[in-house]
Design an enzyme around this catalytic site. Structure first.
Site, PDB file in Angstrom:
ATOM      1  N   TYR A   1       0.864  -1.181   0.000  1.00 19.38           N
ATOM      2  CA  TYR A   1       0.000   0.000   0.000  1.00 19.38           C
ATOM      3  C   TYR A   1       0.896   1.224   0.000  1.00 19.38           C
ATOM      4  O   TYR A   1       1.724   1.382   0.901  1.00 19.38           O
ATOM      5  CB  TYR A   1      -0.921  -0.013   1.220  1.00 19.38           C
ATOM      6  CG  TYR A   1      -2.041  -1.011   1.055  1.00 19.38           C
ATOM      7  CD1 TYR A   1      -3.238  -0.641   0.453  1.00 19.38           C
ATOM      8  CD2 TYR A   1      -1.885  -2.332   1.451  1.00 19.38           C
ATOM      9  CE1 TYR A   1      -4.258  -1.554   0.259  1.00 19.38           C
ATOM     10  CE2 TYR A   1      -2.901  -3.258   1.254  1.00 19.38           C
ATOM     11  CZ  TYR A   1      -4.078  -2.860   0.661  1.00 19.38           C
ATOM     12  OH  TYR A   1      -5.084  -3.767   0.458  1.00 19.38           O
TER      13      TYR A   1
ATOM     14  N   HIS B 254     -16.761  -1.319   3.675  1.00 16.68           N
ATOM     15  CA  HIS B 254     -15.372  -1.337   4.149  1.00 16.68           C
ATOM     16  C   HIS B 254     -15.218  -2.110   5.458  1.00 16.68           C
ATOM     17  O   HIS B 254     -15.849  -1.795   6.458  1.00 16.68           O
ATOM     18  CB  HIS B 254     -14.882   0.101   4.341  1.00 16.68           C
ATOM     19  CG  HIS B 254     -13.444   0.206   4.705  1.00 16.68           C
ATOM     20  ND1 HIS B 254     -12.430  -0.068   3.814  1.00 16.68           N
ATOM     21  CD2 HIS B 254     -12.839   0.533   5.861  1.00 16.68           C
ATOM     22  CE1 HIS B 254     -11.262   0.105   4.413  1.00 16.68           C
ATOM     23  NE2 HIS B 254     -11.491   0.473   5.660  1.00 16.68           N
TER      24      HIS B 254
END
Ligand SMILES: *[C@@H]1O[C@H](CO)[C@@H](O)[C@H](O)[C@H]1NC(C)=O
Ligand SMILES: *[C@@H]1O[C@H](CO)[C@@H](O)[C@H](O)[C@H]1NC(C)=O
Length: 605
Positions: free
Chosen positions: A235, A418
């Protein structure tokens, strides 16, 4: 006798068995009247595409309507190709097609994989071959299937949820005349030419926008030649100041800029918004996210603004809505979190991909609002270890005053579910008078590694008195310690970021679990509010924390289920932003009445 049977089958081979069960033409789905033009296929009417492997050898185009999905696979092989939908990314339980072109004729077979071996032929062949050719280097097959199969034993339904698409190929065609038995033409092992990719196949087509229009401006946020680490998942975070504008503008479209050749490496990007007061230090070129060295302030950018994921063309707002920038209430900075997917751990790859934002001074009728709903991300959200499935539920109690202030209902047009690594499903139910109305975003096969906004079509109207109930399912069979709520990816979340109009002041609406409502399950009657929750009563446990006790609990699937029910019956807090100082404990509403799914028949079956 048994030996004789086996011998008979072996001697008999493919041809006679196949012929006796189903006409061969039907099994092979042969197409003779295809167009063998040799040109690169006309991708014109396909709405979606993705490279499934890192080297761009398996490229998939697709489009869908309410009942069917049409694929076109372009694969750099002159042998067979395999494509399937899998329950989890592995072969077992996957609905697979295997197709090839031989002597100018295209074939396709509909199969089912029972394990890590050659998938067998389905009794019913439910895939329609539309065209196919080889052009010397590539095999191109176009085929269509129903989204909801009649035959649910051997065919998997393709839904709007995240799909695990599996693929393979081999440079040899199946051995048609060899011993094949019920498996149809024998398919040689694909070796390392295989993989799995999470894709939202049924992502809705975006509204159209004329970007040539002189009133449409743009800015870009890209990685600057980032050296992608030699690891499976990275990430990468990068921040930027939004354009300084003297008045309100609307962002109307966000699209990916993918460095050519990196279609598979760049997997998804999430954009968070931040205010000036929380100014994150800007670092040239960005930084690995969640890394201990990442500037702490970047954690302030935790409200999602938009997201893009592989296979998606980006997000376009409906033509009467825009995301406001340039006025006082709007974000000043954005942070992009880019996910690189490097399963073969290729070294030395440098990437400059990112996103392009289109915006306009011609503001539209409505400002888009983003509302985060679900469970407050705090350590009181406890998820037991060793659970096959554990559900947490979040409510939005604070909605009505804001709807009253707005003076109208809101319409939700997009959702982004999420959760973190243990999340397997996220769904929000709209409930009116105790009765389920519709989902406001839902993914029953959620994948943390694929975060994308999904358009809701039709839009969902939310009015005064409605309840928004967000449920998340977690799987923790591989964990030995309890997982707690929090922002880091080791902790868990249960949030749905919904986009709606017209914008109201409410931006967050969670329910928070109370640790002392849950403590009696573990024989604890009073614990401190701060993690790790020191125990004050009973006296015999004062030297322990509640988290210790939870971790020592003999967790099993059944215990997790019992705890889930226990938590569902506790009282919870309402947590909203802007904050309302009202720390009353509230009863959780009962589960809504759900429609009976069995009553919905599958068209055409
Ligand atoms: C063969 O087909 C592939 C895939 O469509 C295409 O990329 C390639 O350019 C084609 N080659 C020739 C020689 O037409
Ligand atoms: C807790 O720890 C203190 C200090 O170590 C000790 O004196 C006390 O007896 C302990 N209490 C219990 C209930 O174990």
């Amino acid at each position: 006798m048994r030996g004789m049977c086996t011998l008979f089958l072996l001697l008999c081979g493919s041809t006679c068995l196949l012929a006796s069960v189903i006409p061969k033409e039907e099994i092979l789905g042969a197409v003779r009247d295809f167009q063998q033009s040799g040109r690169a296929a006309d991708a014109g009417d396909f709405t979606h595409q993705a490279s499934l492997d890192e080297h761009g050898r398996f490229h998939l185009l697709w489009k869908f309507d309410s009942e069917t999905i049409t694929f076109e696979a372009h694969v750099q092989t002159t042998g067979y190709i395999g494509l399937g939908v899998s329950p989890n990314g592995g072969m077992r339980g996957s609905d697979v097609i295997i197709g090839w072109v031989k002597d100018g004729q295209a074939f396709i077979t509909d199969r089912f994989a029972e394990g890590y071996f050659e998938p067998r032929l389905d009794a019913h062949q439910d895939v329609e071959l539309l065209s196919g050719y080889e052009n010397g280097t590539h095999t191109v097959l176009r085929f269509r299937r129903k989204l909801r199969p009649c035959d649910t034993a051997e065919d998997r339904e393709i839904t709007e949820d995240t799909q695990r698409v599996i693929w393979s190929f081999n440079d040899l065609d199946p051995l048609e005349n060899s011993l094949a038995g019920q498996n149809g033409p024998h398919v040689l092992y694909h070796g390392s030419n295989r993989g799995s990719k999470s894709i939202i196949l049924l992502q809705k087509n975006p509204p159209t926008l004329d970007i040539q229009d002189s009133n449409i401006l743009s800015f870009e946020l890209t990685s600057s030649n980032v050296l992608v680490p030699e690891k499976d998942t990275t990430y990468w975070c990068n921040t930027m100041r939004l354009p300084r504008l003297d008045r309100k503008h609307h962002i109307v479209k966000i699209e990916p800029i993918i460095q050519p050749g990196h279609e598979s490496l760049v997997h998804h990007a999430v954009v968070y918004q931040c205010k000036l007061g929380q100014v994150p230090p800007m670092l040239d070129g960005g930084h690995e996210c969640y890394h201990p060295n990442m500037p702490e302030e970047w954690g302030n950018c935790n409200s999602i603004m938009t997201a893009w994921a592989i296979g998606g063309k980006g997000f376009t707002y409906p033509n009467y809505v825009g995301f406001p920038i340039g006025s006082d209430d709007d974000p000043d900075y954005i942070m992009m979190e880019m996910h690189y997917d490097n399963p073969d751990r290729i070294s030395g790859q440098r990437d400059s991909s990112g996103l392009r934002f289109y915006y306009t001074p011609i503001v539209r009728m409505y400002d888009a609002g983003i509302l985060d709903i679900g469970v407050n991300s705090y350590a009181t959200h406890v998820i037991p270890p060793r659970a096959e499935s554990f559900d947490s539920t979040g409510f939005c109690f604070g909605l009505d005053p804001y709807l009253q202030e707005l003076g109208s209902p809101i319409k939700v047009f997009a959702s982004m579910p999420h959760a973190h690594l243990a999340g397997t499903a996220v769904r929000t139910k709209l409930v009116r008078n105790g009765v389920f109305q519709s989902y406001v975003g839902r993914d029953e096969t959620y994948d943390f590694d694929l975060q994308e906004i999904r358009l809701l079509d039709p839009e969902v109207m939310v009015q005064e008195g409605d309840q928004l109930i967000t449920e998340c399912t977690y799987k923790t069979t591989d964990r030995t310690q309890a997982t707690i709520g929090g922002l880091s990816s080791r902790e868990e979340m249960c949030i749905n970021f919904i986009q709606y109009y017209p914008r109201m002041k409410l931006t967050r609406c969670y329910s928070g679990l109370d640790i002392n409502q849950q403590a009696p399950f573990f024989g604890v009657y009073y614990a401190g509010w701060e993690y790790p929750f020191p125990i004050y009563y009973p006296d015999s446990m004062v030297n322990q924390t509640l988290i210790d006790v939870i971790n020592q609990h003999p967790w099993t699937n059944e215990e997790a289920e019992r705890f889930e029910q226990y938590v569902r019956n506790t009282q919870v807090f309402s947590y909203t932003v802007p904050e309302v100082n009202d720390y009353q404990l509230i009863d959780q509403p009962a589960d809504p009445t759900m429609p009976n799914d069995n009553s919905v028949s599958i068209p055409g079956c």
